[in-house]
Design an enzyme around this catalytic site. Structure first.
Site, PDB file in Angstrom:
ATOM      1  N   GLU A  25       1.317  -0.301  -5.521  1.00  9.63           N
ATOM      2  CA  GLU A  25       0.357   0.777  -5.754  1.00  9.63           C
ATOM      3  C   GLU A  25       1.054   1.996  -6.332  1.00  9.63           C
ATOM      4  O   GLU A  25       2.148   2.374  -5.895  1.00  9.63           O
ATOM      5  CB  GLU A  25      -0.359   1.147  -4.457  1.00  9.63           C
ATOM      6  N   GLU A  29      -4.120   4.277  -8.708  1.00 16.00           N
ATOM      7  CA  GLU A  29      -5.089   5.247  -8.191  1.00 16.00           C
ATOM      8  C   GLU A  29      -4.949   6.487  -9.069  1.00 16.00           C
ATOM      9  O   GLU A  29      -4.038   7.289  -8.904  1.00 16.00           O
ATOM     10  CB  GLU A  29      -4.809   5.564  -6.722  1.00 16.00           C
ATOM     11  N   HIS A  40       0.852  -1.193   0.000  1.00 10.36           N
ATOM     12  CA  HIS A  40       0.000   0.000   0.000  1.00 10.36           C
ATOM     13  C   HIS A  40       0.884   1.237   0.000  1.00 10.36           C
ATOM     14  O   HIS A  40       1.852   1.332   0.764  1.00 10.36           O
ATOM     15  CB  HIS A  40      -0.908  -0.007   1.238  1.00 10.36           C
ATOM     16  N   ASN A  41       0.560   2.199  -0.881  1.00  6.38           N
ATOM     17  CA  ASN A  41       1.354   3.429  -1.002  1.00  6.38           C
ATOM     18  C   ASN A  41       2.847   3.088  -1.084  1.00  6.38           C
ATOM     19  O   ASN A  41       3.660   3.534  -0.264  1.00  6.38           O
ATOM     20  CB  ASN A  41       1.069   4.376   0.156  1.00  6.38           C
ATOM     21  N   ASP A  76      -0.041   5.963  -7.020  1.00  3.61           N
ATOM     22  CA  ASP A  76      -0.968   7.086  -6.950  1.00  3.61           C
ATOM     23  C   ASP A  76      -0.501   8.132  -7.953  1.00  3.61           C
ATOM     24  O   ASP A  76       0.513   8.806  -7.742  1.00  3.61           O
ATOM     25  CB  ASP A  76      -1.007   7.673  -5.546  1.00  3.61           C
ATOM     26  N   HIS A 122       1.381  11.336  -3.133  1.00  3.05           N
ATOM     27  CA  HIS A 122       0.270  11.170  -2.203  1.00  3.05           C
ATOM     28  C   HIS A 122      -0.544  12.448  -2.246  1.00  3.05           C
ATOM     29  O   HIS A 122      -0.132  13.476  -1.712  1.00  3.05           O
ATOM     30  CB  HIS A 122       0.782  10.895  -0.787  1.00  3.05           C
TER      31      HIS A 122
END
Length: 1131
Positions: free
Chosen positions: A379, A430, A349-350, A381, A396
């Site tokens: 991931e 994302e 995650h991230n 973003d 982020h």
């Protein structure tokens, strides 16, 4: 976890060529960045056993007559990455360094440059080192870059046994303390190495050296050839003073000799596998007892061909042959040909963050390090660049974190996607980019990833309805994109999907990783008059939405998914305010075309997902959202995960990047449990521990109970699973060995994780050390190993594949000394050593725990009498008569000496009659019938007692007939006796098969009748309940309407009375003022009984007369006759 039945490990230790052992000259660039920066001449080599990269620095003069030569040992297991050529980043100072003679282009020089990523963590921090070496040849640099990476990522090197850890310490001791000029080892350096600068243990080391007949004076020296590993191992035994091993040795040595015989070792191996299912492995080790003696006894000081001495026995206890986990589990032993949804997938995650979610730093280096751990879902973003809108960046969103160029991250993914594992990689996007930036994203993906990017479905697995996902083997070396897909490109639902436009049911679900709120799912509502076309669909809908927490029928036809949501109190709110997390932008066609098999969709309901039945669609849920869904719809969630992928990510309030317990969602079948890799906390250690098995490929096969469509498994209920045995695990921590450890290992914590495991006292046990001699900690009485007092007891582990145990050792001030995690299904029983690891799940010190593990089949109440002998049950092998006559407890020494040559027919029948009363209860588990039919009985209550008795009588009669035939024929050779026993076995199996077939037929009929009855009964109950609810609602509405009318009438009456009272009060005031004026002017007062209108008329007449002298004309012809005025004195 589920695995194939048999597998031969292909893992091997590093075999170091001579040229790497001899070493090569190089330059090392300084790491401290102190001015001036000058390269250091070094010699690089690898020790013969492949544990360390030896870096020998040039000699440094400390005094006129003395020089020292510094040596640094780089642990190969801690080398995360090696780079050369275009992948390296040369320090700016090195380009202008005259010693390196950089007179040519940087590209040419970069091919001679070697960069190591090294440390006890893979997160860029103060413990993460970047070490640079420069070779004289590009060919040498490429060769060392390749070999160091292969050696460092050897799975056996990252999963050493305790004996290998001692060899590793010995190798480091030799290379770091060796005086290379004189080729001697100073005793002072040796003592300092073993004591780790602790003065309290130096005297103990000197005494141990003296006991080994070695030089022990601090000023003396020893030649390396004298200090071999065998000598070092004897020194280790003296320093540790392992009384518990001496006690165990005496317990096994029944003949009280100075060694264990082959029979003693066989008996020990049998007890080691007591209660386990690894019977084939046990038989192999029993047959290899002599080979084990030869393997470990030759290095012993008191070598004997007859058996194992104490030294060789300790070597065996510390070795891979007796490890807590079968080394085969570290190899690729699982079936990788099942759909993707049948595997747990290591997920991040991230991924770009190196610290806090708010103040951390973003770096493409994290993508390298995370991929090198075997992670298979990362991931990204992606946002629009602030400077150039058509350029995507990794950031982020809405935080101060600085962005990373998107193209740099994709280039890293291209180079590292399949560097440690060839199984498919998922990129979870994302997407917050505009159309122009998305077009750039798609172009970068296609150009850089090339053939590795999956852009078309496989011909064998189309993205259609009822089509399962492909297997990891089918997608090897492929990269999958998870991004929003245009609706027009998705297949429509099946024709029998119900109309979704009439009503809406609010369900707590969302697949958008940026929106953690409840959304509206459109599904058919239940009419109070039961106007439904199918009773079956009514039953399904009522089953899913029976809980008011997750569903509420709305009669408002104007509400849409984007306009309303449900808050915690169940009330509908208008979504006019800005969401807590920004939603993703709409996908463009360029990005949509790249999405295959991992299509993210907004999760509506489980019924909708079941009707649509598209395995290529997946959903993402936050940990809180997933917990609420799992709590109320666990069975539906489990069924969903059997068909489709789901991704669970941390909630947004975890700004410090700490992780949640992944075992909250693995038992429900969630494949992608995404964790923050930048924090090596206990949940991350558990994640790394689980995925270290199966060759750390990033995929772990789910147990069969989580993948069977018709399974009755419910992860919320502590209930036995059909055809699966529950276990009781008891663990006794005996001692701990901590060589070269500078802090006292005070506490040992044992934690159980799984479906029913938590962090309460029941599943979290702490053991404190009773004694510490500087090298070994004692946690249990070493002279009382037979004591039934265990350090931790874990009862009724329902699904051992979905339960894990973590051992952690800490000092008094809570500093982590070492930890280890393993699934319960891999836990081997008996006396075992556990090698402790660092936070990154790599053994770096010679630290271990000596434990005794007991595995028992869990039984309740009356079943315990049957289960007691079955724990000792061994599989019947028809080719070995001594193991198949009868099944006895391993403690029965008389039975150990039995053989076919000294058993008469009467003794055979006698023994059979003794055991048959309980043996036929377990004929399914113990006989070869289990191997042929693969059928297991979950409970003894499944077969009636009377049928059991009848079965026993039939078997007894057939055995008696065989025995009578044997008595008539007289004494027979061994082959004839074997044939007779096979007939006995065949009779048992035939009778058992008949009973089981009968019970299966009856059970199927009863189950069908029960199912039909329950369905009809449920439909009837639902109908009655809904009609009753409608009547109650109607009555409630009528009562409320009448109550409102009464309240309205009462309110009106109250207002009317108030107005009348106010009017009368004003009228009284007017009368008083009028009378006062009339009295002042000599008129008579107005009577209170006069008509109000008359009073008003009098007031107007009085006012008119007061304003003029003319007579006032009265209305309606009235004449006003004033009273005569009073006479005054003036008149």
């Amino acid at each position: 976890m589920s695995a194939t039945t048999s597998h031969v490990s292909t893992l091997k230790f590093n075999e170091i060529p001579v040229e790497f052992q001899n070493g090569v000259a190089a330059f090392k660039w300084p790491e401290d960045n102190k001015k001036p920066l000058k390269p250091i001449e070094v010699k690089l080599s690898i020790d013969a056993k492949g544990f360390y990269l030896i870096c020998v620095y040039q000699q440094t003069e400390v005094s006129p007559n003395k020089t020292i030569q510094k040596v640094e040992c780089f642990d190969l297991a801690l080398i995360h990455d090696t780079r050369t050529g275009s992948q390296v980043t040369i320090p700016p100072e090195a380009k202008n360094c005259p010693e390196l003679k950089l007179h040519l282009l940087d590209g040419w020089f970069a091919t001679k440059w070697l960069t190591l990523s090294y440390g006890n963590t893979f997160v860029p921090s103060h413990n993460f080192r970047t070490v640079h070496f420069v070779f004289k040849s590009s060919e040498v640099a490429r060769k060392w870059t390749k070999q160091l990476f292969e050696y460092g990522h050897n799975q056996l090197l990252r999963n050493l046994s305790s004996l290998n850890c001692l060899e590793k310490i010995h190798s480091k001791l030799i290379h770091e303390t060796l005086d290379r000029e004189n080729n001697i080892i100073p005793i002072k350096s040796l003592i300092q190495f073993l004591s780790d600068n602790r003065d309290s243990v130096k005297e103990n080391i000197c005494q141990a050296l003296e006991a080994c007949k070695l030089p022990h004076n601090a000023e003396s020296n020893i030649h390396p050839s004298q200090f071999t590993f065998d000598v070092f191992f004897r020194l280790y035994m003296i320093l540790m003073n392992r009384k518990e091993v001496d006690t165990l040795f005496q317990l096994l040595n029944e003949r009280k000799q100075d060694h264990l015989s082959c029979e003693d070792l066989k008996r020990f191996i049998t007890k080691q596998h007591y209660g386990s299912n690894d019977h084939d492995k046990m038989e192999a080790e029993k047959n290899a007892a002599k080979a084990l003696i030869q393997k470990y006894a030759q290095s012993s000081e008191n070598f004997t061909q007859e058996g194992m001495t104490k030294e060789s026995f300790l070597r065996y206890l510390l070795s891979f042959d007796n490890s807590i986990v079968d080394p085969v589990k570290y190899d690729l032993f699982m079936d990788m040909n099942k759909p993707l949804s049948h595997y747990f997938i290591s997920s991040s995650h991230n991924t770009y963050l190196t610290g806090s979610q708010w103040t951390g730093r973003a770096s493409d280096e994290m993508y390298r390090q995370v991929l090198l751990t075997g992670c298979r879902c990362i991931e990204l973003d992606v946002v629009d660049s602030d400077s150039r809108g058509d350029t995507p960046e990794i950031k982020h969103i809405y935080t101060p974190v600085k962005p990373v160029p998107f193209v740099d991250v994709v280039a890293v993914i291209r180079d590292y996607a399949f560097k440690v594992t060839s199984y498919p990689l998922v990129l979870s996007i994302e997407n917050h980019c505009g159309p122009r930036a998305q077009a750039t994203m798609a172009k970068i993906f296609v150009d850089l990833l090339g053939d590795s990017l999956l852009t078309e479905p496989l011909s064998t697995h189309p993205c259609d309805v009822n089509s399962p996902l492909p297997s990891p083997n089918a997608l090897r070396n492929k990269i999958l994109i998870k991004n929003k897909k245009l609706p027009s490109q998705q297949a429509k639902p099946k024709a029998n999907t119900p109309d979704l436009s009439k009503r809406s049911i609010i369900t707590s679900s969302s697949s958008d990783p940026n929106r953690n709120q409840n959304t509206i799912s459109s599904t058919p509502a239940l009419s109070p008059f039961l106007r439904t076309s199918s009773a079956e669909s009514l039953l399904d809908i009522a089953t899913v939405h029976s809980n008011p927490r997750f569903s509420r029928i709305l009669d408002d036809y104007n509400l849409s998914d984007d306009d309303i949501r449900m808050n915690r109190n169940g009330l509908v709110e208008n979504l006019t305010s800005k969401p807590e997390n920004p939603p993703e932008t709409k996908a463009t066609k360029e990005m949509s075309d790249l999405v295959i098999y991992t299509i993210p969709v907004t999760f509506k309901t489980f019924i909708r997902a079941r009707h649509v039945n598209r395995s290529c669609e997946m959903s993402s849920l936050s940990e809180d959202h997933a917990s609420s869904v799992m709590r109320d719809h666990a069975r539906d969630f489990l069924e969903y995960n059997q068909r489709q992928l789901s991704r669970i990510y941390p909630r947004g309030t975890r700004w410090n990047s700490y992780n949640f317990n992944p075992y909250l969602f693995w038992p429900i079948g969630c494949q992608m449990v995404a964790l923050n890799y930048q924090i090596l906390d206990p949940p991350m250690q558990i994640n790394l521990g689980l995925f270290s098995f199966n060759r750390a490929c990033g995929y772990i096969e789910k147990p069969a109970a989580l993948c069977e469509p018709q399974s009755l498994f419910d992860p919320r209920v502590a209930k036995d699973i059909e055809n699966i045995v529950s276990y009781d695990i008891n663990i006794k921590v005996i001692s701990g060995q901590f060589l070269c450890q500078n802090c006292e290992p005070t506490n040992v914590d044992i934690q159980l994780y799984g479906m029913y495991g938590n962090l309460t006292k029941q599943y979290d046990c702490r053991i404190r050390a009773k004694q510490w001699n500087g090298f070994q900690a004692v946690y249990s009485d070493p002279e009382n190993l037979k004591s039934s007092k265990f350090s931790a007891r874990f009862s009724q582990i329902i699904l051992q594949e979905m339960a894990g145990i973590r051992f952690s050792v800490t000092s008094a001030d809570n500093v982590l000394v070492g930890q280890y995690f393993l699934p319960v299904c891999h836990l081997r029983s008996g006396y075992r050593h556990i090698v402790l690891r660092n936070e990154m799940n790599i053994p770096v010190r010679a630290a271990s725990l000596f434990v005794y593990v007991q595995r028992k089949i869990h039984a309740k109440g009356k079943d315990k009498n049957f289960m007691k002998p079955s724990n000792n049950l061994q599989p019947i092998k028809n080719d070995n008569l001594n193991n198949t006559l009868v099944n006895r407890k391993p403690e029965d020494t008389n039975f150990e000496n039995c053989s076919s040559s000294n058993l008469s027919g009467s003794e055979l029948l006698s023994r059979s009659e003794e055991t048959i009363e309980w043996y036929h209860h377990h004929v399914i588990h113990g006989s070869s019938f289990n191997e042929k039919r693969n059928f297991e009985i979950r409970s003894f209550n499944d077969i009636k007692r009377g049928e059991y008795d009848q079965l026993g009588n039939d078997i007894h009669n057939k055995c008696r007939a065989v025995f009578d035939k044997y008595q008539q024929d007289g004494d027979l050779p061994q082959e004839r006796l074997m044939k007779l026993y096979k007939e006995i076995l065949r009779a048992k199996e035939k009778a058992t098969c008949e009973l089981i077939d009968k019970n299966e037929t009856c059970d199927v009929q009863r189950a069908k009748q029960k199912q039909d009855f329950c369905r009809c009964r449920t439909i009837t109950c639902i109908s009655l309940k809904l009609n009753k609810m409608y009547e109650e609602a109607k009555q409630t509405l009528e009562e409320s309407y009448q109550k409102n009318l009464d309240q309205l009438e009462e309110k009106r009456s109250s207002e009317k009375r108030g107005y009348i009272e106010q009017f009368e009060q004003e009228l009284d005031n007017s009368r008083r003022r009028l009378n006062y004026q009339l009295n002042q002017n000599g008129y008579g007062p107005v009577s209170c009984n006069d008509n109000p209108m008359s009073t008003m008329r009098h007031a107007r007449i009085f006012a008119a007369s007061a304003s003029t002298d003319e007579p006032f004309a009265l209305e309606n012809g009235d004449v006003f006759d004033p009273q005569p005025r009073r006479q005054t004195m003036d008149s």
